[in-house]
Design an enzyme around this catalytic site. Structure first.
Site, PDB file in Angstrom:
ATOM      1  N   LYS A  52      -3.214  -3.547  -3.948  1.00 25.90           N
ATOM      2  CA  LYS A  52      -2.101  -4.445  -4.298  1.00 25.90           C
ATOM      3  C   LYS A  52      -2.164  -5.711  -3.446  1.00 25.90           C
ATOM      4  CE  LYS A  52       0.712  -0.599  -5.814  1.00 25.90           C
ATOM      5  NZ  LYS A  52       1.573   0.505  -5.387  1.00 25.90           N
ATOM      6  N   GLN A  96       5.868   2.289  -0.933  1.00 23.76           N
ATOM      7  CA  GLN A  96       4.852   3.134  -1.565  1.00 23.76           C
ATOM      8  C   GLN A  96       5.274   4.607  -1.567  1.00 23.76           C
ATOM      9  OE1 GLN A  96       1.920   1.984  -3.080  1.00 23.76           O
ATOM     10  NE2 GLN A  96       1.814   4.105  -3.779  1.00 23.76           N
ATOM     11  N   ASP A 119       9.496  -2.564  -8.729  1.00 25.63           N
ATOM     12  CA  ASP A 119       9.083  -1.266  -9.284  1.00 25.63           C
ATOM     13  C   ASP A 119      10.036  -0.813 -10.389  1.00 25.63           C
ATOM     14  OD1 ASP A 119       6.759  -0.109  -8.479  1.00 25.63           O
ATOM     15  OD2 ASP A 119       7.603   0.901  -6.722  1.00 25.63           O
TER      16      ASP A 119
END
Ligand code: NDP
Length: 291
Positions: A52, A96, A119
């Site tokens: 990422k 994460q 997200d």
């Protein structure tokens, strides 16, 4: 040969579009910024965070990679999230998953500024998805699946879509997304899960079948009708002593026997996976635009 829906190629097209948008934002003095927080040293999570960060840098985004020790407490993590919520250079924040067991992941998600929740897991963004409010953030994997269907020219409107799996990360938001009114939606959606009866009968009635179960090669030829479009979200490691690393990656679909029946299908790897990260970048740019 079935028509392969190549996520890698479609993701490249998305990056080309994003580069244009990012350049335009920069002329206005804005650089989209993404912070990725990693707690602990899970090797798979570390690899995801690295990719990422690399993609952000490739695109010219401001990237912050926050690596916290495995014994980080809930209070310490919340404090870091609060700092990022207040940081004007950061438009998107991602913690994460999975965090170590002392962390209450749901509480961390609720602590994120919903306007930076790229997200799409914050309850406000889940509600916006259900309401059809386009200002919300949709989770990256379902968004990537929808984009694969659109870019491959698959007719979604009016199609019967069967989603295998009802997780909050993939199955449920995907069902909401595809039944939404308007472009990329208007499908008739059925969701099946581990308690569903007559599963094969239902999946055989799908024009579009999307497998997100985490069960290696579960979907066999008998589950698929001729000419269906199949999207395979699964990423599973199966032991394979013939491979140098001792395993290979397979999807939730038995590609060899299913693909000849389909009109189009995604490969694993190279299908949904590259789209997930592309959609994260896209959500970060959207967050910057909406700030
Ligand atoms: P979860 O384990 O959270 O959910 C799996 C879902 O599948 C559940 O709803 C479960 O039903 C259902 N299911 C499991 N076994 C069966 C069965 N035998 N019959 C019917 N339904 C079943 O998984 P995720 O949604 O997080 O992930 C699914 C897959 O997608 C995994 O392989 C994961 O690695 C992959 N993935 C890939 C991503 C990418 O970028 N390509 C991103 C995210 C995930 P129930 O609810 O009843 O338990």
């Amino acid at each position: 040969m079935p028509n392969l829906i190549q996520g890698r190629i479609i993701a490249e097209k998305i990056y080309a579009d994003l580069r244009g948008e990012i350049a335009e934002l920069k002329t206005r003095g804005l650089t989209p910024g993404l912070a990725v927080v990693l707690v602990g040293d899970n090797p798979a999570s570390r690899a995801y965070v690295r990719s990422k960060d690399k993609m952000c840098r490739d695109l010219g985004l401001h990237s912050v990679k926050l690596e916290l020790p495995a014994d980080t407490t809930q209070a310490q993590l919340l404090a870091r999230v609060e700092e990022l919520n207040r940081d004007p250079a950061i438009h998107g924040i991602l913690v994460q998953s999975p965090p170590p067991k002392q962390i209450d992941e749901a509480a961390i998600v609720r602590a994120l500024d919903p306007a930076k929740d790229v997200d799409g897991f914050h309850p406000l963004n889940v509600a916006k998805l259900a309401l059809g409010d386009e200002s919300g953030f949709v989770p990256c994997t379902p968004l990537g699946c929808q984009r694969l269907l659109i870019e491959s020219g698959t007719e979604i409107s009016g199609a019967h879509v069967v989603v295998l799996g009802r997780s909050m990360i993939v199955g449920k938001p995907l069902a909401l997304l595809l039944m939404r009114k308007g472009c990329g939606g208007d499908a008739t959606v059925t969701v099946v899960h581990s308690r569903s009866q007559r599963l094969a009968e239902i999946t055989r009635s799908a024009d579009i079948l999307i497998a997100a179960m985490g069960q290696p090669e579960f979907v066999r030829a008998e589950h698929v009708r001729d000419g269906a479009v199949v999207i395979d979200v699964g990423i599973n490691r199966v032991d394979d002593p013939t491979m140098e690393r001792g395993y290979r990656l397979v999807g939730d679909v038995a590609f060899g026997e299913v693909s000849p029946k389909t009109s189009a299908i995604t490969p694993v790897p190279g299908g949904v996976g590259p789209m997930t990260i592309a959609m994260l970048m896209s959500n970060t740019v959207k967050a910057c635009r909406q700030m």
